[in-house]
Write an enzyme that holds these catalytic residues in place. Sequence first.
Site, PDB file in Angstrom:
ATOM      1  N   ARG A 252       0.804  -1.161   0.118  1.00 22.39           N
ATOM      2  CA  ARG A 252      -0.104  -0.057   0.106  1.00 22.39           C
ATOM      3  C   ARG A 252       0.785   1.178   0.230  1.00 22.39           C
ATOM      4  O   ARG A 252       0.535   2.315  -0.439  1.00 22.39           O
ATOM      5  CB  ARG A 252      -1.016  -0.165   1.287  1.00 22.39           C
ATOM      6  CG  ARG A 252      -1.888   1.034   1.195  1.00 22.39           C
ATOM      7  CD  ARG A 252      -2.348   1.509   2.596  1.00 22.39           C
ATOM      8  NE  ARG A 252      -2.834   0.452   3.431  1.00 22.39           N
ATOM      9  CZ  ARG A 252      -2.268   0.447   4.647  1.00 22.39           C
ATOM     10  NH1 ARG A 252      -1.376   0.957   5.177  1.00 22.39           N
ATOM     11  NH2 ARG A 252      -2.862  -0.557   5.657  1.00 22.39           N
TER      12      ARG A 252
ATOM     13  N   TYR B 147     -14.281  21.922 -11.523  1.00 23.90           N
ATOM     14  CA  TYR B 147     -14.903  20.623 -11.805  1.00 23.90           C
ATOM     15  C   TYR B 147     -15.812  20.234 -11.165  1.00 23.90           C
ATOM     16  O   TYR B 147     -15.938  20.183  -9.670  1.00 23.90           O
ATOM     17  CB  TYR B 147     -13.629  19.621 -11.900  1.00 23.90           C
ATOM     18  CG  TYR B 147     -14.017  18.254 -12.140  1.00 23.90           C
ATOM     19  CD1 TYR B 147     -14.360  17.733 -13.287  1.00 23.90           C
ATOM     20  CD2 TYR B 147     -13.867  17.226 -11.125  1.00 23.90           C
ATOM     21  CE1 TYR B 147     -14.702  16.379 -13.509  1.00 23.90           C
ATOM     22  CE2 TYR B 147     -14.131  15.799 -11.305  1.00 23.90           C
ATOM     23  CZ  TYR B 147     -14.642  15.372 -12.425  1.00 23.90           C
ATOM     24  OH  TYR B 147     -14.843  13.971 -12.593  1.00 23.90           O
TER      25      TYR B 147
ATOM     26  N   ASP C 284      -6.219  22.227  -9.989  1.00 22.60           N
ATOM     27  CA  ASP C 284      -6.641  21.078 -10.830  1.00 22.60           C
ATOM     28  C   ASP C 284      -5.877  21.569 -12.149  1.00 22.60           C
ATOM     29  O   ASP C 284      -6.371  22.390 -13.022  1.00 22.60           O
ATOM     30  CB  ASP C 284      -7.981  20.909 -10.971  1.00 22.60           C
ATOM     31  CG  ASP C 284      -8.413  19.872 -11.680  1.00 22.60           C
ATOM     32  OD1 ASP C 284      -7.684  19.393 -12.645  1.00 22.60           O
ATOM     33  OD2 ASP C 284      -9.463  19.165 -11.627  1.00 22.60           O
TER      34      ASP C 284
ATOM     35  N   LYS D  41      -6.906  10.992 -17.638  1.00 21.95           N
ATOM     36  CA  LYS D  41      -7.303  11.669 -18.950  1.00 21.95           C
ATOM     37  C   LYS D  41      -5.718  11.395 -19.929  1.00 21.95           C
ATOM     38  O   LYS D  41      -5.575  10.368 -20.274  1.00 21.95           O
ATOM     39  CB  LYS D  41      -7.415  13.197 -18.599  1.00 21.95           C
ATOM     40  CG  LYS D  41      -8.458  13.466 -17.608  1.00 21.95           C
ATOM     41  CD  LYS D  41      -9.955  13.063 -18.318  1.00 21.95           C
ATOM     42  CE  LYS D  41     -11.059  12.914 -17.047  1.00 21.95           C
ATOM     43  NZ  LYS D  41     -11.176  14.012 -16.452  1.00 21.95           N
TER      44      LYS D  41
HETATM   45  C1  LIG Z   1     -12.070  14.012 -15.105  1.00 18.29           C
HETATM   46  C2  LIG Z   1     -11.602  15.232 -14.324  1.00 18.29           C
HETATM   47  C3  LIG Z   1     -11.286  15.105 -12.792  1.00 18.29           C
HETATM   48  C4  LIG Z   1     -11.629  13.669 -12.157  1.00 18.29           C
HETATM   49  O1  LIG Z   1     -10.665  12.719 -12.523  1.00 18.29           O
HETATM   50  P1  LIG Z   1     -11.181  11.205 -12.532  1.00 18.29           P
HETATM   51  O2  LIG Z   1      -9.942  10.605 -12.699  1.00 18.29           O
HETATM   52  O3  LIG Z   1     -12.335  10.932 -13.336  1.00 18.29           O
HETATM   53  O4  LIG Z   1     -11.603  10.792 -11.023  1.00 18.29           O
HETATM   54  C5  LIG Z   1     -11.019  16.243 -12.271  1.00 18.29           C
HETATM   55  N1  LIG Z   1     -10.457  17.264 -12.800  1.00 18.29           N
HETATM   56  C6  LIG Z   1     -11.023  17.384 -14.291  1.00 18.29           C
HETATM   57  C7  LIG Z   1     -10.846  18.858 -14.705  1.00 18.29           C
HETATM   58  C8  LIG Z   1     -11.283  16.570 -14.937  1.00 18.29           C
HETATM   59  O5  LIG Z   1     -11.717  16.657 -16.129  1.00 18.29           O
END
Ligand SMILES: *Cc1c(COP(=O)(O)O)cnc(C)c1O
Length: 399
Positions: free
Chosen positions: A63, A118, A190, A215
């Site tokens: 972990r 987000y 973010d 992504k």
């Molecule tokens: C998709 C997304 C997230 C969340 O990511 P996950 O891996 O789907 O939990 C956070 N911030 C932005 C800008 C996103 O597009």
Amino acid sequence: MNKPSSGSPAKPELKPDTTLATAGRNPFAHHGYVNPPVYRAATITYPTVEDYLAQRGPYAYGRVHTPTSEALEQAIQALEGPACAGVALLPSGLAAIATALLAVLKTGDRLLVSDSCYGPAREFCDTVLARWGVTTTYYDPLIGAGIGALMQPNTRAIYTEAPGSLTFEMQDIPAIAAAAHARGALVLMDNTWAGPLNFRALDRGVDLSIQSGSKYVGGHCDLMLGTISANVAAYARLRETVLATGQCAGPDDMNLALRGLRTLGVRLARHFQSGLQVARWLAARPEVLRVLHPALPGDPGHAIWQRDFSGGCGLFGVVFEPAPEKAVHAFLDALTLFGIGASWGGYESLAIPYDATAVRTATRWSPGGPCIRLHVGLEDTADLIGDLERGFAALAAAR
Ligand SMILES: *Cc1c(COP(=O)(O)O)cnc(C)c1O
């Protein structure tokens, strides 16, 4: 999670594409094989009781870290540059957002969050953080240095995202960071849209930079992962929080992310180029009121983008001239190369309709027409434009 370090100041920093090809690899620790193997691990055993009691050896428990997690952390840390003290890997981007906020906040604190963040991040603040006695105030994403006026003595953190989800509003991150630090608050960002290849957030005053690895890092729509990169000011608290809450990412997802990183530079550049080409074509269409993309010269966020970012990705918004909902749906349903679906960052193109007006609480966002979000994938742009032409024909027919 690795012990804190301040990058590798002794070695000259490599260019990003070279870092992508080399970081987190040590072939001769693995019989010369180019890629590190996937370690699926929970228990670590020791040859003797003495070794066990002394916890002798580089690893403690699956972990906490494995050679697989270590390789990915090292690669991301190298991309973030010398300001990065360490990286945490989480099971999703949203888990990374939640964990980063938990790492810096406590009961009684105030948090400032961009009104264009987000959506699920907002949800976390309004539910879990509220329950733990953290007060969230949403602010105008365009506020810049004016954020200082919203800060109170117990404002502990400022959460940013640039460009913002759905509305693609740019934020002046260096100005917000300067105001935050002057009053003793930490800055979270973010950074999924640009990533460290196109915006080195930690170099611009961000303390905790978050990415959804699901992504572009993964790049193939087949994994869930989140990353948090921290500077020296934030890393100790991040590490404590990640370890205490038992967070870790899956070995196969980490391995796929490591594979994705090797080609991230070329993929991202192509997504960005193709996206701009499609965005420019759309901006010239009579059915389109405006395109929301900070790299386009007419965009309100263009000056900040040009000053701070070195590139972008294939995700942007399109505002149509006023049209009935059924016509917009006919447009989307007529597309054959753009899949209809959320998430993004994979090799394929996507489209969704959205309404970003209802969630806003600090500011009004009035696009002036119905909105769609496009993710431009790695297909040939001539084919994508042909697909969008079919969409416009269907839109006209459904009016
Ligand atoms: C998709 C997304 C997230 C969340 O990511 P996950 O891996 O789907 O939990 C956070 N911030 C932005 C800008 C996103 O597009």
